[in-house]
Scaffold this motif. Structure first.
Motif, PDB file in Angstrom:
ATOM      1  N   GLU A 124       0.828  -1.185   0.000  1.00 34.25           N
ATOM      2  CA  GLU A 124       0.000   0.000   0.000  1.00 34.25           C
ATOM      3  C   GLU A 124       0.872   1.249   0.000  1.00 34.25           C
ATOM      4  O   GLU A 124       1.893   1.277   0.678  1.00 34.25           O
ATOM      5  N   PRO A 125       0.468   2.291  -0.701  1.00 38.27           N
ATOM      6  CA  PRO A 125       1.215   3.543  -0.655  1.00 38.27           C
ATOM      7  C   PRO A 125       1.266   4.096   0.762  1.00 38.27           C
ATOM      8  O   PRO A 125       0.356   3.909   1.552  1.00 38.27           O
ATOM      9  N   LEU A 126       2.341   4.784   1.056  1.00 41.01           N
ATOM     10  CA  LEU A 126       2.584   5.448   2.334  1.00 41.01           C
ATOM     11  C   LEU A 126       2.792   4.479   3.489  1.00 41.01           C
ATOM     12  O   LEU A 126       2.801   4.877   4.642  1.00 41.01           O
ATOM     13  N   PHE A 127       2.994   3.191   3.210  1.00 38.14           N
ATOM     14  CA  PHE A 127       3.356   2.231   4.245  1.00 38.14           C
ATOM     15  C   PHE A 127       4.810   1.871   4.050  1.00 38.14           C
ATOM     16  O   PHE A 127       5.235   1.506   2.957  1.00 38.14           O
ATOM     17  N   SER A 128       5.592   1.981   5.109  1.00 33.03           N
ATOM     18  CA  SER A 128       7.009   1.655   5.030  1.00 33.03           C
ATOM     19  C   SER A 128       7.433   0.931   6.291  1.00 33.03           C
ATOM     20  O   SER A 128       6.970   1.248   7.385  1.00 33.03           O
ATOM     21  N   ARG A 168      -0.199  16.816  10.117  1.00 34.50           N
ATOM     22  CA  ARG A 168       0.788  16.866  11.195  1.00 34.50           C
ATOM     23  C   ARG A 168       1.835  15.772  11.018  1.00 34.50           C
ATOM     24  O   ARG A 168       2.894  15.813  11.638  1.00 34.50           O
ATOM     25  N   ASP A 169       1.558  14.788  10.188  1.00 35.65           N
ATOM     26  CA  ASP A 169       2.472  13.670   9.935  1.00 35.65           C
ATOM     27  C   ASP A 169       3.420  14.036   8.795  1.00 35.65           C
ATOM     28  O   ASP A 169       3.007  14.165   7.639  1.00 35.65           O
ATOM     29  N   ARG A 170       4.685  14.190   9.118  1.00 37.90           N
ATOM     30  CA  ARG A 170       5.692  14.628   8.137  1.00 37.90           C
ATOM     31  C   ARG A 170       5.756  13.690   6.926  1.00 37.90           C
ATOM     32  O   ARG A 170       5.848  14.134   5.782  1.00 37.90           O
ATOM     33  N   ASP A 171       5.723  12.371   7.163  1.00 36.83           N
ATOM     34  CA  ASP A 171       5.808  11.414   6.054  1.00 36.83           C
ATOM     35  C   ASP A 171       4.604  11.531   5.119  1.00 36.83           C
ATOM     36  O   ASP A 171       4.746  11.451   3.900  1.00 36.83           O
ATOM     37  N   VAL A 172       3.426  11.714   5.691  1.00 33.57           N
ATOM     38  CA  VAL A 172       2.219  11.886   4.868  1.00 33.57           C
ATOM     39  C   VAL A 172       2.348  13.160   4.040  1.00 33.57           C
ATOM     40  O   VAL A 172       2.085  13.162   2.837  1.00 33.57           O
ATOM     41  N   LEU A 201      -8.669  14.247   4.172  1.00 31.90           N
ATOM     42  CA  LEU A 201      -7.805  13.068   4.162  1.00 31.90           C
ATOM     43  C   LEU A 201      -8.122  12.299   5.432  1.00 31.90           C
ATOM     44  O   LEU A 201      -7.857  12.764   6.541  1.00 31.90           O
ATOM     45  N   LEU A 202      -8.758  11.135   5.280  1.00 34.75           N
ATOM     46  CA  LEU A 202      -9.285  10.392   6.424  1.00 34.75           C
ATOM     47  C   LEU A 202      -8.520   9.096   6.658  1.00 34.75           C
ATOM     48  O   LEU A 202      -8.061   8.461   5.708  1.00 34.75           O
ATOM     49  N   GLN A 203      -8.438   8.713   7.916  1.00 31.99           N
ATOM     50  CA  GLN A 203      -7.847   7.421   8.268  1.00 31.99           C
ATOM     51  C   GLN A 203      -8.805   6.325   7.816  1.00 31.99           C
ATOM     52  O   GLN A 203     -10.031   6.482   7.923  1.00 31.99           O
ATOM     53  N   ALA A 204      -8.270   5.217   7.310  1.00 31.51           N
ATOM     54  CA  ALA A 204      -9.109   4.106   6.865  1.00 31.51           C
ATOM     55  C   ALA A 204     -10.047   3.689   7.999  1.00 31.51           C
ATOM     56  O   ALA A 204      -9.655   3.649   9.164  1.00 31.51           O
ATOM     57  N   GLY A 205     -11.284   3.410   7.647  1.00 31.89           N
ATOM     58  CA  GLY A 205     -12.274   2.995   8.625  1.00 31.89           C
ATOM     59  C   GLY A 205     -13.079   4.132   9.221  1.00 31.89           C
ATOM     60  O   GLY A 205     -14.064   3.902   9.916  1.00 31.89           O
ATOM     61  N   THR A 206     -12.691   5.382   8.958  1.00 32.96           N
ATOM     62  CA  THR A 206     -13.419   6.546   9.463  1.00 32.96           C
ATOM     63  C   THR A 206     -14.611   6.816   8.549  1.00 32.96           C
ATOM     64  O   THR A 206     -14.481   6.783   7.334  1.00 32.96           O
ATOM     65  N   ALA A 207     -15.748   7.086   9.136  1.00 36.41           N
ATOM     66  CA  ALA A 207     -16.941   7.393   8.338  1.00 36.41           C
ATOM     67  C   ALA A 207     -16.865   8.828   7.844  1.00 36.41           C
ATOM     68  O   ALA A 207     -16.777   9.761   8.638  1.00 36.41           O
ATOM     69  N   ALA A 208     -16.879   9.010   6.536  1.00 40.63           N
ATOM     70  CA  ALA A 208     -16.759  10.347   5.942  1.00 40.63           C
ATOM     71  C   ALA A 208     -17.899  11.259   6.382  1.00 40.63           C
ATOM     72  O   ALA A 208     -17.685  12.447   6.624  1.00 40.63           O
ATOM     73  N   HIS A 209     -19.124  10.725   6.503  1.00 43.23           N
ATOM     74  CA  HIS A 209     -20.259  11.569   6.880  1.00 43.23           C
ATOM     75  C   HIS A 209     -20.157  12.059   8.324  1.00 43.23           C
ATOM     76  O   HIS A 209     -20.797  13.037   8.684  1.00 43.23           O
ATOM     77  N   GLU A 210     -19.334  11.410   9.149  1.00 45.28           N
ATOM     78  CA  GLU A 210     -19.133  11.871  10.524  1.00 45.28           C
ATOM     79  C   GLU A 210     -17.916  12.777  10.645  1.00 45.28           C
ATOM     80  O   GLU A 210     -17.975  13.821  11.294  1.00 45.28           O
ATOM     81  N   ALA A 211     -16.802  12.396  10.033  1.00 42.81           N
ATOM     82  CA  ALA A 211     -15.554  13.144  10.190  1.00 42.81           C
ATOM     83  C   ALA A 211     -15.448  14.332   9.251  1.00 42.81           C
ATOM     84  O   ALA A 211     -14.756  15.294   9.555  1.00 42.81           O
ATOM     85  N   ALA A 212     -16.103  14.260   8.102  1.00 37.78           N
ATOM     86  CA  ALA A 212     -15.954  15.344   7.123  1.00 37.78           C
ATOM     87  C   ALA A 212     -17.247  15.614   6.369  1.00 37.78           C
ATOM     88  O   ALA A 212     -17.272  15.620   5.140  1.00 37.78           O
ATOM     89  N   VAL A 248     -10.572  11.336   0.641  1.00 35.47           N
ATOM     90  CA  VAL A 248      -9.788  10.154   0.301  1.00 35.47           C
ATOM     91  C   VAL A 248      -9.312   9.539   1.611  1.00 35.47           C
ATOM     92  O   VAL A 248      -9.222  10.224   2.629  1.00 35.47           O
ATOM     93  N   TYR A 249      -9.028   8.251   1.557  1.00 34.68           N
ATOM     94  CA  TYR A 249      -8.598   7.539   2.752  1.00 34.68           C
ATOM     95  C   TYR A 249      -7.108   7.253   2.737  1.00 34.68           C
ATOM     96  O   TYR A 249      -6.515   7.045   1.675  1.00 34.68           O
ATOM     97  N   ARG A 250      -6.518   7.252   3.948  1.00 35.62           N
ATOM     98  CA  ARG A 250      -5.155   6.788   4.146  1.00 35.62           C
ATOM     99  C   ARG A 250      -5.222   5.308   4.436  1.00 35.62           C
ATOM    100  O   ARG A 250      -6.136   4.884   5.127  1.00 35.62           O
ATOM    101  N   PRO A 251      -4.305   4.493   3.957  1.00 38.38           N
ATOM    102  CA  PRO A 251      -3.211   4.863   3.073  1.00 38.38           C
ATOM    103  C   PRO A 251      -3.744   5.287   1.707  1.00 38.38           C
ATOM    104  O   PRO A 251      -4.734   4.750   1.217  1.00 38.38           O
ATOM    105  N   VAL A 252      -3.088   6.268   1.130  1.00 36.46           N
ATOM    106  CA  VAL A 252      -3.568   6.902  -0.089  1.00 36.46           C
ATOM    107  C   VAL A 252      -3.340   6.018  -1.309  1.00 36.46           C
ATOM    108  O   VAL A 252      -2.250   5.506  -1.528  1.00 36.46           O
ATOM    109  N   ASN A 253      -4.397   5.858  -2.093  1.00 34.37           N
ATOM    110  CA  ASN A 253      -4.300   5.218  -3.395  1.00 34.37           C
ATOM    111  C   ASN A 253      -4.019   6.345  -4.388  1.00 34.37           C
ATOM    112  O   ASN A 253      -4.797   7.301  -4.486  1.00 34.37           O
ATOM    113  N   ILE A 254      -2.899   6.255  -5.099  1.00 35.01           N
ATOM    114  CA  ILE A 254      -2.447   7.348  -5.962  1.00 35.01           C
ATOM    115  C   ILE A 254      -3.495   7.710  -7.010  1.00 35.01           C
ATOM    116  O   ILE A 254      -3.805   8.883  -7.211  1.00 35.01           O
ATOM    117  N   ALA A 255      -4.048   6.712  -7.675  1.00 37.61           N
ATOM    118  CA  ALA A 255      -5.044   6.979  -8.726  1.00 37.61           C
ATOM    119  C   ALA A 255      -6.301   7.620  -8.134  1.00 37.61           C
ATOM    120  O   ALA A 255      -6.867   8.555  -8.712  1.00 37.61           O
TER     121      ALA A 255
END
Length: 193
Positions: free
Chosen positions: A1-5, A79-83, A151-162, A169-176
Motif C-alpha cells: 500500500e502507498p505510504l506504508f514503510s 501533522r504527519d511529516r511522512d504523509v 484526508l481520512l484514516q481508513a475505517g473513518t466514516a466520511a459523513h461523521e468526520a468530514a 480520500v482515505y489513508r493509506p492513499v491510493n495514488i489513482a
C-alpha cells in the motif's frame, strides 16, 4: 500500500513499491515479491512483449502520465511529516503547486497569498471535527472559491468526520484515487463559479 514503510522514520516514504506495482499493472503486467528476512528481497516485474517503439510504450505505461492532474495551487495540512512529503510528491508530479504545512496557521498564511490556493487538503479526525469545521468555515467565508478535500484514516466514516468536505480520500492513499478525487473536486469548483 502507498505510504506504508517498514523503514524507520525519515528513511522512506512508502511510495517506491506502490509506484512499481502501479507501473506493472498499467503496462498490463504483474509483479512478484520474494522476501527472506536477513537475506533480502527480490522483486520481479513481468511485462507483455510488444512491437511498439520504446518511447510510445514508455508514454503509455508511466503510472502518473495516465492520471488526471492540473496546474492549480493546493494547500496540504498534515501533522504527519511522512504523509505531507509523500502526498506532496504525488500532487507535484501531477502538475499541482503544493504548499505543505503542519498547522492551521500555516494554512492561513498560504491562503493570504495572491492568488489564494484553490484547494485545501487536510487530515480530519472525529476527535477534532468541531474545531476543524469551525476553522474551515471561517476560511471558506473569507475565500468563497476555495474547496476542501478531507484526508481520512481508513475505517473513518466520511459523513461523521468530514460532512462539510467537498470530497475525501482515505489513508493509506491510493495514488489513482487521490488524482481523480482532487481533479473532481477542482472541476466541481469550476462548474460552480
Amino acid at each position: 500500500e502507498p505510504l506504508f514503510s517498514t523503514k524507520v522514520a525519515d528513511r522512506g516514504s512508502g511510495l517506491g513499491l506502490a509506484m512499481v506495482r502501479q507501473f506493472a499493472e498499467t503496462g498490463r503486467g504483474a509483479l512478484t515479491i520474494d522476501s527472506v528476512e536477513g537475506r533480502g528481497t527480490r522483486v520481479r516485474i513481468y511485462l507483455p512483449c510488444t512491437e511498439k517503439l520504446a518511447e510510445t510504450t514508455a508514454n503509455m505505461t508511466l503510472p502518473l502520465s495516465t492520471l488526471p492532474g492540473g496546474e492549480e495551487s493546493l494547500v496540504l495540512l498534515s501533522r504527519d511529516r511522512d504523509v505531507r512529503m509523500s502526498v506532496q510528491q504525488i500532487l507535484e508530479a501531477l502538475g499541482y503547486t503544493v504548499v505543505a504545512v503542519d498547522t492551521g496557521d500555516g494554512v492561513e498564511q498560504a491562503m493570504s497569498r495572491s492568488p489564494a490556493p484553490d484547494l485545501i487538503i487536510s487530515e480530519r479526525s472525529l476527535t477534532a471535527v468541531r474545531v476543524e469545521r469551525r476553522w474551515l468555515d471561517e476560511l471558506k467565508n473569507a475565500h468563497p472559491k476555495v474547496r476542501h478535500l478531507a484526508l481520512l484514516q481508513a475505517g473513518t466514516a466520511a459523513h461523521e468526520a468530514a460532512p462539510d468536505a467537498d470530497g475525501h480520500v482515505y489513508r493509506p492513499v491510493n495514488i489513482a484515487e487521490l488524482a481523480r478525487t482532487v481533479r473532481n473536486v477542482l472541476e466541481k469548483s469550476d462548474a460552480q463559479s
